[in-house]
Design a protein around this motif. Structure first.
Motif, PDB file in Angstrom:
ATOM      1  N   ALA A  59      -2.953 -19.366 -13.235  1.00  0.00           N
ATOM      2  CA  ALA A  59      -1.743 -20.105 -13.623  1.00  0.00           C
ATOM      3  C   ALA A  59      -1.135 -20.653 -12.340  1.00  0.00           C
ATOM      4  N   THR A  60      -1.309 -21.936 -12.101  1.00  0.00           N
ATOM      5  CA  THR A  60      -0.873 -22.549 -10.855  1.00  0.00           C
ATOM      6  C   THR A  60       0.604 -22.291 -10.599  1.00  0.00           C
ATOM      7  N   GLY A  61       0.894 -21.749  -9.412  1.00  0.00           N
ATOM      8  CA  GLY A  61       2.272 -21.518  -9.013  1.00  0.00           C
ATOM      9  C   GLY A  61       2.908 -20.290  -9.607  1.00  0.00           C
ATOM     10  N   ALA A  62       2.153 -19.515 -10.405  1.00  0.00           N
ATOM     11  CA  ALA A  62       2.712 -18.347 -11.093  1.00  0.00           C
ATOM     12  C   ALA A  62       1.923 -17.101 -10.711  1.00  0.00           C
ATOM     13  N   PRO A  63       2.420 -16.308  -9.776  1.00  0.00           N
ATOM     14  CA  PRO A  63       1.673 -15.120  -9.355  1.00  0.00           C
ATOM     15  C   PRO A  63       1.562 -14.069 -10.455  1.00  0.00           C
ATOM     16  N   ALA A  64       0.444 -13.350 -10.427  1.00  0.00           N
ATOM     17  CA  ALA A  64       0.246 -12.162 -11.244  1.00  0.00           C
ATOM     18  C   ALA A  64       0.136 -10.974 -10.304  1.00  0.00           C
ATOM     19  N   GLN A  65       0.414  -9.785 -10.833  1.00  0.00           N
ATOM     20  CA  GLN A  65       0.376  -8.590 -10.012  1.00  0.00           C
ATOM     21  C   GLN A  65      -0.627  -7.597 -10.606  1.00  0.00           C
ATOM     22  N   ALA A  66      -1.343  -6.901  -9.721  1.00  0.00           N
ATOM     23  CA  ALA A  66      -2.249  -5.841 -10.150  1.00  0.00           C
ATOM     24  C   ALA A  66      -2.110  -4.670  -9.203  1.00  0.00           C
ATOM     25  N   VAL A  67      -2.220  -3.478  -9.770  1.00  0.00           N
ATOM     26  CA  VAL A  67      -2.183  -2.249  -8.983  1.00  0.00           C
ATOM     27  C   VAL A  67      -3.553  -1.588  -9.077  1.00  0.00           C
ATOM     28  N   PHE A  68      -4.104  -1.215  -7.922  1.00  0.00           N
ATOM     29  CA  PHE A  68      -5.424  -0.595  -7.841  1.00  0.00           C
ATOM     30  C   PHE A  68      -5.275   0.821  -7.288  1.00  0.00           C
ATOM     31  N   ASN A  69      -6.046   1.724  -7.836  1.00  0.00           N
ATOM     32  CA  ASN A  69      -6.042   3.100  -7.350  1.00  0.00           C
ATOM     33  C   ASN A  69      -7.343   3.371  -6.616  1.00  0.00           C
ATOM     34  N   GLN A 107       0.841  -1.186   0.000  1.00  0.00           N
ATOM     35  CA  GLN A 107       0.000   0.000   0.000  1.00  0.00           C
ATOM     36  C   GLN A 107       0.876   1.235   0.000  1.00  0.00           C
ATOM     37  N   GLY A 108       0.511   2.182  -0.831  1.00  0.00           N
ATOM     38  CA  GLY A 108       1.159   3.480  -0.851  1.00  0.00           C
ATOM     39  C   GLY A 108       0.084   4.538  -0.951  1.00  0.00           C
ATOM     40  N   GLY A 109      -0.316   5.112   0.178  1.00  0.00           N
ATOM     41  CA  GLY A 109      -1.439   6.038   0.183  1.00  0.00           C
ATOM     42  C   GLY A 109      -2.713   5.309  -0.195  1.00  0.00           C
ATOM     43  N   GLN A 110      -3.375   5.780  -1.259  1.00  0.00           N
ATOM     44  CA  GLN A 110      -4.599   5.145  -1.723  1.00  0.00           C
ATOM     45  C   GLN A 110      -4.355   4.199  -2.902  1.00  0.00           C
ATOM     46  N   GLN A 111      -3.120   3.841  -3.100  1.00  0.00           N
ATOM     47  CA  GLN A 111      -2.795   2.875  -4.156  1.00  0.00           C
ATOM     48  C   GLN A 111      -2.431   1.547  -3.495  1.00  0.00           C
ATOM     49  N   PHE A 112      -2.941   0.456  -4.075  1.00  0.00           N
ATOM     50  CA  PHE A 112      -2.761  -0.878  -3.500  1.00  0.00           C
ATOM     51  C   PHE A 112      -2.169  -1.818  -4.545  1.00  0.00           C
ATOM     52  N   GLY A 113      -1.311  -2.698  -4.092  1.00  0.00           N
ATOM     53  CA  GLY A 113      -0.746  -3.715  -4.962  1.00  0.00           C
ATOM     54  C   GLY A 113      -1.012  -5.104  -4.409  1.00  0.00           C
ATOM     55  N   ILE A 114      -1.377  -6.023  -5.285  1.00  0.00           N
ATOM     56  CA  ILE A 114      -1.593  -7.415  -4.889  1.00  0.00           C
ATOM     57  C   ILE A 114      -0.826  -8.304  -5.856  1.00  0.00           C
ATOM     58  N   SER A 115      -0.041  -9.225  -5.324  1.00  0.00           N
ATOM     59  CA  SER A 115       0.652 -10.238  -6.120  1.00  0.00           C
ATOM     60  C   SER A 115       0.200 -11.593  -5.614  1.00  0.00           C
ATOM     61  N   GLY A 116      -0.451 -12.368  -6.472  1.00  0.00           N
ATOM     62  CA  GLY A 116      -0.957 -13.663  -6.039  1.00  0.00           C
ATOM     63  C   GLY A 116      -1.147 -14.608  -7.193  1.00  0.00           C
ATOM     64  N   ALA A 117      -1.184 -15.890  -6.891  1.00  0.00           N
ATOM     65  CA  ALA A 117      -1.364 -16.917  -7.914  1.00  0.00           C
ATOM     66  C   ALA A 117      -2.818 -17.394  -7.870  1.00  0.00           C
ATOM     67  N   GLY A 118      -3.018 -18.709  -7.883  1.00  0.00           N
ATOM     68  CA  GLY A 118      -4.364 -19.273  -7.879  1.00  0.00           C
ATOM     69  C   GLY A 118      -4.717 -19.860  -9.224  1.00  0.00           C
ATOM     70  N   ALA A 119      -5.105 -21.147  -9.228  1.00  0.00           N
ATOM     71  CA  ALA A 119      -5.440 -21.818 -10.480  1.00  0.00           C
ATOM     72  C   ALA A 119      -6.667 -21.209 -11.129  1.00  0.00           C
ATOM     73  N   ASP A 120      -7.632 -20.765 -10.313  1.00  0.00           N
ATOM     74  CA  ASP A 120      -8.839 -20.142 -10.869  1.00  0.00           C
ATOM     75  C   ASP A 120      -9.696 -19.661  -9.711  1.00  0.00           C
ATOM     76  N   LEU A 121     -10.703 -18.880 -10.040  1.00  0.00           N
ATOM     77  CA  LEU A 121     -11.742 -18.479  -9.103  1.00  0.00           C
ATOM     78  C   LEU A 121     -13.070 -18.698  -9.822  1.00  0.00           C
ATOM     79  N   PHE A 122     -13.412 -19.959  -9.997  1.00  0.00           N
ATOM     80  CA  PHE A 122     -14.634 -20.339 -10.706  1.00  0.00           C
ATOM     81  C   PHE A 122     -14.855 -21.832 -10.518  1.00  0.00           C
ATOM     82  N   SER A 123     -16.102 -22.230 -10.503  1.00  0.00           N
ATOM     83  CA  SER A 123     -16.486 -23.628 -10.403  1.00  0.00           C
ATOM     84  C   SER A 123     -15.853 -24.251  -9.161  1.00  0.00           C
ATOM     85  N   GLY A 124     -15.096 -25.333  -9.299  1.00  0.00           N
ATOM     86  CA  GLY A 124     -14.572 -26.032  -8.134  1.00  0.00           C
ATOM     87  C   GLY A 124     -13.295 -25.464  -7.581  1.00  0.00           C
ATOM     88  N   THR A 125     -12.806 -24.345  -8.117  1.00  0.00           N
ATOM     89  CA  THR A 125     -11.538 -23.766  -7.674  1.00  0.00           C
ATOM     90  C   THR A 125     -11.794 -22.388  -7.075  1.00  0.00           C
TER      91      THR A 125
END
Length: 919
Positions: free
Chosen positions: A767-777, A612-630
């Motif tokens: 992508a299992t085991g492969a984090p992605a990063q996103a920045v939110f304002n 977090q930097g002020g009102q900006q947020f960063g998330i780095s995370g993996a996860g095979a999916d967020l749907f159905s059984g995952t």
């Protein structure tokens, strides 16, 4: 006496230096032993000596090596660029290394439209003379084939099953028979992905085989050495049987390759009828390309998806036909779309699988490093042995494949599919090695020779590989032991907060090592302090030693900062020969997330990071999916922030490593930490493949299972603003490209949602085991169900209805990159599902383009009511936007708005924007 002592001392030093020289020279001798061990064969000696004439020369004996036009040249093959690629194959040394085929893919023939390819008097495709100019009576394809042959290379061509509709319409004759196209054609459509217009052939009819014979004879007369038949399915088996027969009867050796995504259930048929078959879809990353360029050619996800294919198809490859995993995208450096380690992984996996190595890159602009990979004769030998490797190990972040050579050697690939360096290991027995007191291990990429005991292991970088040739040997004393170094505890750090790094040094050899010293270095600003012993007198066979370090990261310069820390192990072999192993670990540093925000990750396949930097947020995370059984996600959230009515908003500023159906956006659920156990909720997100979508759980269960709109309906874009409105059990999602004008994503009635919920920003990488990063304002939650403001609807949306001649076309000035034109003279566009909360008169702003003088007119109506005629203002051209506002009566809920002009053409339409009532 002093002189005598000096003489003895000198003699001792000389003896030590001599022994050291012998020991230092020993690996060279071992290398000769390992390299010389394979039994002699035609393809081995050809690769080793650089002789193009024998590598892959025996039809159906070794996998073909070559190049194809599809990945790089794509839609624009020509004599000029094909001949240039052939020249480059020769001048670069690739031909000497064994690469032979120069293959022209689609778009070599005339295609006037969906009626199918143009045909000659015998129903065969006609060469496009603007691309491949004839020389007198000599067809342009033959002219190019002759040129390729003059370079000492072979020439390939592309075709699809069936017969052109034009041949049927013209009822062309079948050469050498009294039959015609109409006698053999069916009405069933055949796959021709780009030109279209091919129909099936009934091979029970007289003349059917003769038609294919005629076509094959023509290709043979042109000097074709390789035929790729694209669009092949199980229904095309009669076509493949006919082509197989036809090519044999030409008397010319012609390699027959089938494409794409062949059914594994018919593998024995493909083996019987052809020389190779594509096991999956295209390897190109079409969604990665921009600006009309074919670069980057592929992506890591396209490579990693092949591991399962190689494992599944292993039983079906061999000297009589090869499993084809598509183009080898190595040659153009960063333009390949892969890191250097990922390129080694692709070539290693393809070679272990004895796949055809058909390059898709631009050979006229070869990267020197890539060229050295392609000319690595030791790796090419692995491919050319025509033996398919079996999968030995399969986990979320590691793969092991191995194959045994007739001489008892084993080739093993230790793959690290994770995002951090790792030790990847197997055992001699698991990969089929015979029992031995030790093994010589030849790393085919680094060319380093070591010895190992029963554990075969290597330090492997992220998305990288150790490709090893292993030989049982009694001469292990001639080479240093195989060792590995692992670093734990360093995937992420919070500035100013200490973390403990643990280094583990392992001796996998059959000889001890001495005087081991472990160290850890970091960039300026970091502090690293040993918290345990770091020096060890000896590390015995098969044993490990560990050292720990206290590591403190400085404040990052950006929201997420990635720094490389390097672990080292220095040690001695025979107390004389210095050895060193080092491993780098990328550490992501962020500033801590402050209250009232909390963090949580259910994506346990890789560590998550938050910043977090002020009102900006960063998330780095993996996860095979967020749907159905995952249910894998990482989130920064507010606990209990959402009541029965609420409006949530954030901006996705940027993202990295988010590919395919990865997601970044807003998440709402009763308990953010109850992943897989409590009721799931709602997510509104952007996704590279899915686009902008709303997903939810429609049955009160523990997983998301519903989505609107369908994948790709709203193209993905970043930055993008997202707004989610809750009104009881109804959730409505919107998106905006400017933070002011909003477009509807969808609405969902979601059961089992509590009166108070958690809400936040989330990432899942898909992508299992492969984090992605996103920045939110910014992330805001308002306790009321606020209207979104003006809502925009794109004319080109698949939710709309086009009538008459109206059609979608590209538009650089338009908000979605497209518009609808040819409105009028029967052409109409109807905007569907224009939604408002209450009946009334609404201001609708129309974004249009009109380059005509005088300006055009269009008639606009709502819900089939009386149309209004609007006369716009000329915008100078059809790529410049203008706007005009009209008042339309709309009903509560869903409405339709139609644009038409029965008498003349109206302006092109980009979008409409509906202002809130009373605005």
């Amino acid at each position: 006496m002093a002189g005598e002592r000096r003489t003895k001392r000198e003699r001792t030093r000389t003896a030590v230096r001599g022994l050291a020289a012998v020991v230092l020279a020993a690996p060279i001798a071992a290398l000769a032993l390992v390299a010389g061990a394979p039994a002699a064969s035609a393809h081995d000696s050809a690769v080793a000596s650089g002789g193009a004439a024998t590598v892959a020369a025996q039809h159906g004996v070794t996998p073909p090596l070559g190049w194809s036009s599809w990945s790089f040249i794509r839609h624009d093959p020509s004599a000029t660029n094909i001949e240039a690629q052939a020249d480059a194959m020769k001048s670069s040394g690739l031909a000497k290394a064994g690469f032979q085929y120069v293959n022209v893919d689609d778009f070599w023939y005339q295609c006037p439209g969906s009626q199918g390819p143009n045909v000659d008097s015998y129903g065969r495709w006609v060469t496009d003379p603007t691309k491949f100019a004839p020389s007198g009576a000599t067809d342009g394809i033959k002219v190019t084939a002759d040129y390729v042959h003059s370079d000492g290379l072979k020439f390939g061509l592309y075709v699809t099953p069936g017969i052109s509709k034009q041949a049927v319409a013209q009822n062309t004759a079948i050469e050498g028979t009294s039959y015609h196209a109409d006698d053999i054609a069916t009405t069933a459509n055949e796959n021709n992905y780009n030109c279209k217009g091919m129909v099936g052939i009934d091979y029970t009819k007289p003349g059917a085989q003769e038609f294919i014979n005629s076509w094959a004879d023509e290709f043979a007369s042109w000097g074709v050495d390789y035929i790729k038949i694209d669009g092949v399915g199980v229904n095309d088996i009669p076509d493949i049987q006919a082509w197989s027969t036809a090519l044999k009867q030409t008397g010319r050796p012609i390699h027959l390759e089938l494409s794409n995504n062949l059914a594994i259930g018919s593998a024995s048929t493909w083996q019987q009828l052809s020389d190779g078959w594509r096991t999956g879809g295209d390897i190109e990353c079409y969604s990665c390309e921009s600006g009309g360029s074919s670069f980057p050619l592929t992506s890591w996800s396209s490579i990693s998806s092949r591991f399962n294919q190689v494992a599944s198809w292993q039983p079906y490859g061999g000297p009589d036909g090869f499993n084809d995993y598509d183009s080898l995208e190595i040659g153009n450096g960063s333009g390949d779309g892969l890191t250097l380690d990922e390129r080694k992984t692709q070539m290693s996996l393809w070679s272990l699988a004895a796949s055809p190595l058909i390059l898709g890159t631009d050979l006229t602009n070869l990267d020197p490093t890539d060229l050295s990979l392609l000319k690595n004769t030791e790796v090419l030998k692995v491919d050319q042995d025509a033996i398919d490797a079996s999968r030995i190990a399969n986990s979320a972040t590691q793969q092991v494949f191995a194959k045994k050579e007739p001489n008892g050697q084993v080739i093993v690939g230790l793959f690290n599919t994770g995002t951090a360096p790792a030790v990847v290991s197997t055992t001699a027995s698991a990969i089929g090695l015979s029992a031995s007191g030790g093994y010589l291990v030849n790393d085919l990429w680094s060319h380093k020779i070591t010895e190992s005991g029963a554990t075969i292991a290597a330090d492997v970088p992220s998305h990288g590989v150790a490709l090893l040739r292993i030989t049982p040997s009694k001469l292990t004393f001639l080479t240093p032991p195989s060792t590995t170094l692992a670093i734990g505890g360093l995937s992420s750090a919070i500035a100013g907060q200490p973390v403990t790094a643990t280094e583990t040094f392992t001796n996998n050899g059959v000889q001890p090592v001495q005087l081991a010293r472990l160290g850890l270095t970091a960039p300026s600003g970091w502090t690293v302090t040993p918290t345990s012993a770091t020096s060890f007198g000896s590390v015995a066979v098969g044993k490990s030693v560990q050292a720990t370090f206290r590591v403190v990261a400085p404040a990052p310069a950006t929201l997420f900062q990635v720094d490389a820390l390097t672990g080292t192990a220095n040690y001695q072999w025979y107390l004389l020969v210095p050895q060193k192993v080092s491993v780098s670990a990328n550490v992501t540093t962020g500033s801590p997330v402050s209250a009232p925000y909390r963090t949580y990750s259910s994506a346990t396949d890789a560590p998550a990071s938050f910043a977090q930097g002020g009102q900006q947020f960063g998330i780095s995370g993996a996860g095979a999916d967020l749907f159905s059984g995952t249910d894998g996600y990482s989130t920064t959230y507010l606990s209990g922030a959402v009541g029965n009515t609420a409006t949530l908003q954030t901006e996705v500023v940027s993202q990295q490593n988010l590919t395919g159906y990865g997601k970044a956006g807003i998440i709402v659920r009763n308990d953010m930490t109850a992943s897989g156990t409590g009721p799931e909720g709602v997510i509104l997100f952007e996704s590279p493949s899915g686009g902008i979508q709303l997903e939810w759980d429609n049955n009160g269960g523990t997983h998301i299972n519903a989505v609107t709109p369908p994948n790709g309906t709203i193209p993905d874009r970043v930055p993008v603003w997202l707004k989610l409105i809750r009104n009881g059990s109804v959730y409505t999602g919107y998106y905006s490209t400017d933070g002011a004008s909003w477009s509807l994503v969808g609405t969902a009635d979601v059961p089992a949602q509590a009166a108070t919920q958690d809400a936040g920003m989330f990432v899942t990488s898909h992508a299992t085991g492969a984090p992605a990063q996103a920045v939110f304002n910014s992330f805001t939650v308002d306790a009321t169900a606020q209207g979104p403001g003006p809502i925009s609807y794109e004319a080109e949306s698949s939710a709309n209805t086009l009538g008459g001649g109206a059609k979608v076309s590209n538009c650089t000035a338009c908000s979605g990159g497209q518009k609808v034109g040819f409105i009028g003279n029967g052409g109409t566009v109807t905007f569907n599902n224009v939604t408002v909360p209450a009946a009334g008169d609404y201001q609708v702003t129309i974004a249009y383009l009109d380059g005509s003088t005088p300006p055009r007119q269009v008639m606009v109506s709502a819900d089939g009511g009386t149309p209004q005629t609007l006369t716009d203002t000329t915008t100078a051209d059809f790529n410049t936007l203008g706007t005009e506002t009209v008042t339309l009566p709309l009903v509560a809920g869903s409405n339709t708005i139609e644009f038409a002009n029965p008498a003349a053409f109206g302006p092109d339409i980009d979008r409409i924007t509906v202002a809130p009532a009373g605005a």
